[in-house]
Every structure is written in structure tokens, then in C-alpha cells.
Design an enzyme around this catalytic site. Structure first.
Site, mmCIF file in Angstrom:
data_model
loop_
_atom_site.group_PDB
_atom_site.id
_atom_site.type_symbol
_atom_site.label_atom_id
_atom_site.label_comp_id
_atom_site.label_asym_id
_atom_site.label_seq_id
_atom_site.Cartn_x
_atom_site.Cartn_y
_atom_site.Cartn_z
ATOM 1 N N GLU A 1 9.146 -3.370 -4.833
ATOM 2 C CA GLU A 1 8.547 -3.486 -3.496
ATOM 3 C C GLU A 1 8.919 -4.823 -2.874
ATOM 4 O O GLU A 1 9.007 -5.830 -3.567
ATOM 5 C CB GLU A 1 7.017 -3.366 -3.603
ATOM 6 N N GLU B 1 7.382 3.644 3.149
ATOM 7 C CA GLU B 1 6.064 4.232 2.882
ATOM 8 C C GLU B 1 5.096 3.927 4.024
ATOM 9 O O GLU B 1 4.927 2.759 4.423
ATOM 10 C CB GLU B 1 5.482 3.707 1.558
HETATM 11 O O1 KIV Z 1 4.743 4.443 -7.343
HETATM 12 C C1 KIV Z 1 5.103 5.392 -6.623
HETATM 13 O O2 KIV Z 1 4.859 6.567 -6.920
HETATM 14 C C2 KIV Z 1 5.838 5.060 -5.414
HETATM 15 C C3 KIV Z 1 6.100 6.174 -4.448
HETATM 16 C C4 KIV Z 1 4.864 6.463 -3.701
HETATM 17 C C5 KIV Z 1 7.232 5.871 -3.565
HETATM 18 O O3 KIV Z 1 6.184 3.955 -5.211
#
Ligand code: KIV
Length: 289
Positions: free
Chosen positions: A122, A189
Site C-alpha cells: 500500500e 480501492e
Molecule cells: O487485502 C486485500 O484483500 C486487498 C484487496 C482488497 C485489494 O488489499
């Protein structure tokens, strides 16, 4: 012949090529071998071992508590189930934020020990130098901008991001920075659909949306939402199956048969010769082995 047998293994260049060809990229999360095997057999392109594992499979309130060791454990399980799909291991909170060296080592562990073929992390501009180092080390990276659940406390909750001009500009800058750093795809997201569409048009790498509308190059969903296993369904999700009901019904049927004495039946048990049994019981009475 299954979808897996018909198609070659999904590679990083192939995912990038899908955008140029206008083919939608299909990604889903999985955390165990049987789910990964089924997604793979169904022809899903990328399987993400998301740190959503913490919330949807381990019962935590956020993604923050899940550890690198837990992520590796589940990534190995998924890698064992995926033959064609490209497995992406999510880097958990604090596995890449403390130092660049930690970040490279942990990203490398996802490939070396977890059996993933790429990692996801992220962050936008702030993590671009890390992404560059990972990619230079041969570790393919998927970026993740917009709502970043590892920053849930900083964001004041799981909220849509990029709704004002300033915030939208930042999401766009983040996505571009990830592309420039060498990421081969970026998850968007919980951003407004028109913004996701504009970012998708701006980037040459695929955007993979979740709560970002239909204008992205692909979509990712959390498997428990998709299968109807989640207690609370986010607005962006749609259950394609009511697995909760099916599982509950199966447990009820099992419990009823155990209580009624009809399970296990003769077909579920093994027999032995009367003579061997008689001998075993006689030997026991005699005290011999
Ligand atoms: O952790 C996860 O499942 C994610 C998705 C929502 C993209 O990052």
C-alpha cells in the site's frame, strides 16, 4: 477440459499486455489451497493473498495485526493450489515501513519462501522508491492506492478516498508514481468511479479496481464477499453465491444424522474378519499382545 488446462500460466508481462489488448483482468483473494485451486480452475488471472486475511479469516477488526509469518504461511498454501493464476503476496503492516532493507527482504521472502510471483504493498509517492528497489531486485510489484486499510486510523475509518479535487489529484499522482517506479499493476480501492476511469486512461499499466467502478482494467474482490460468507457486505461487493446458507445447511444435516445414528453408514466404515476380532479380544483377555 478445465479453463486451467486450456490456458498458459499468467505472467507479469501477460498482465500488462492484457491492458493493451483490452482484456479485463480478473483478480480474487484466497487464503488456502482449496479456494486457490478452485479460483485457478475457474480461470481467475491473479490470486491475491490479501492481508484482508486478518479480518475475513482470522477475526481481527483491521488488517494491522496480521504478521509476515502468517502471510507467508497462507501464501504457501495458496501457491500450492494455483497452477495457472499469478499469485500475489500482500506485504503486511510494518513489513516494509520501518526500513528499505526490511522491505526488500520481506518482499523477497514472499517469492522465496511463500511461492508468490509478485508482491503488493500500500502507498503511492511515499513508497515509490521502495517499489523501484524491489523491481530492480527482480520482485514484481502491484501498487495499492486510494483507501489503504493499513492506514485506517490515519484515514479515520474505511472511507472512500479522492472525492475532492485535491485528494483526487493526490491519488492520481500516487498511481503515476507507482507506474514510474516500475509497478506492473495498481489496485484502486474505494475511489470515485470517474476518478478511477481517468487514472485508468492515464496509466499504461492495468488498474485493478475494488469499489472503483467498472472503468478499471480489472477487478479484485475479497473471496468471502464474493461467495456470500461475509457477515457485513461492503457496498462495492456482490455475493455470487450464498455459501453461508449452504454451509449452515450442511452442518445441520451432519449434526442431525450423527444424532440419529445414520452417519457414519456402513459405506463410511471399515470391516475386519470375525476371526481376527475374536482373536484380538481373546488375546486381550489372556493378557497377550
Ligand atoms: O487485502 C486485500 O484483500 C486487498 C484487496 C482488497 C485489494 O488489499
Amino acid at each position: 477440459m478445465s479453463a486451467t488446462e486450456q490456458r498458459p500460466r499468467v505472467t507479469v508481462p501477460r498482465v500488462v499486455e492484457m491492458k493493451a489488448r483490452g482484456e479485463k483482468v480478473v483478480m480474487v483473494t484466497a487464503y488456502d489451497t482449496p479456494t486457490a485451486r478452485l479460483a485457478d480452475e475457474a480461470g481467475v488471472d491473479l490470486i491475491l493473498v490479501g492481508d484482508s486475511l486478518a479480518m475475513v479469516a482470522l477475526g481481527y477488526e483491521s488488517t494491522l495485526p496480521v504478521t509476515m509469518e502468517e502471510m507467508l504461511h497462507h501464501t504457501r498454501a495458496v501457491a500450492r493450489g494455483a497452477r495457472r493464476a499469478l499469485v500475489v503476496g500482500d506485504l503486511p503492516f510494518l513489513s516494509y515501513q520501518a526500513s528499505a532493507d526490511d522491505a526488500i527482504l520481506n518482499a523477497g521472502r514472499m517469492l522465496k519462501e511463500g511461492g508468490a510471483r509478485a508482491v503488493k504493498l500500500e502507498g503511492g509517492e511515499a513508497v515509490a522508491p521502495l517499489v523501484h528497489r524491489m523491481v530492480s531486485s527482480g520482485i514484481p510489484v502491484v501498487g495499492h492506492v486510494g483507501l489503504m486499510p493499513q492506514s485506517v486510523h490515519q484515514m479515520g475509518g474505511f472511507r472512500v478516498q479522492g472525492k475532492t479535487a485535491e485528494a483526487a489529484r493526490q491519488v492520481l499522482r500516487d498511481a503515476v508514481a507507482l507506474q514510474d517506479a516500475g509497478a506492473f499493476a495498481v489496485v484502486l480501492e474505494a475511489v470515485p468511479a470517474p476518478l478511477a476511469e481517468a487514472i485508468t486512461a492515464r496509466l499504461s499499466i492495468p488498474t485493478i479496481g475494488i469499489g472503483a467502478g467498472a472503468g478499471c482494467d480489472g477487478q479484485v474482490q475479497v473471496v468471502t464477499d464474493l461467495l456470500g460468507l461475509s457477515e457485513r457486505l461492503p457496498r462495492h461487493a456482490r455475493p455470487f453465491l450464498d455459501l453461508s446458507r449452504l454451509i449452515r445447511e450442511a452442518f445441520e444435516a451432519y449434526a442431525a444424522e450423527v444424532r440419529a445414528g445414520s452417519f457414519p453408514g456402513p459405506e463410511n466404515a471399515t470391516t475386519m474378519s470375525d476371526e481376527e476380532l475374536r482373536k484380538a479380544l481373546a488375546d486381550e483377555r489372556d493378557g497377550t499382545d
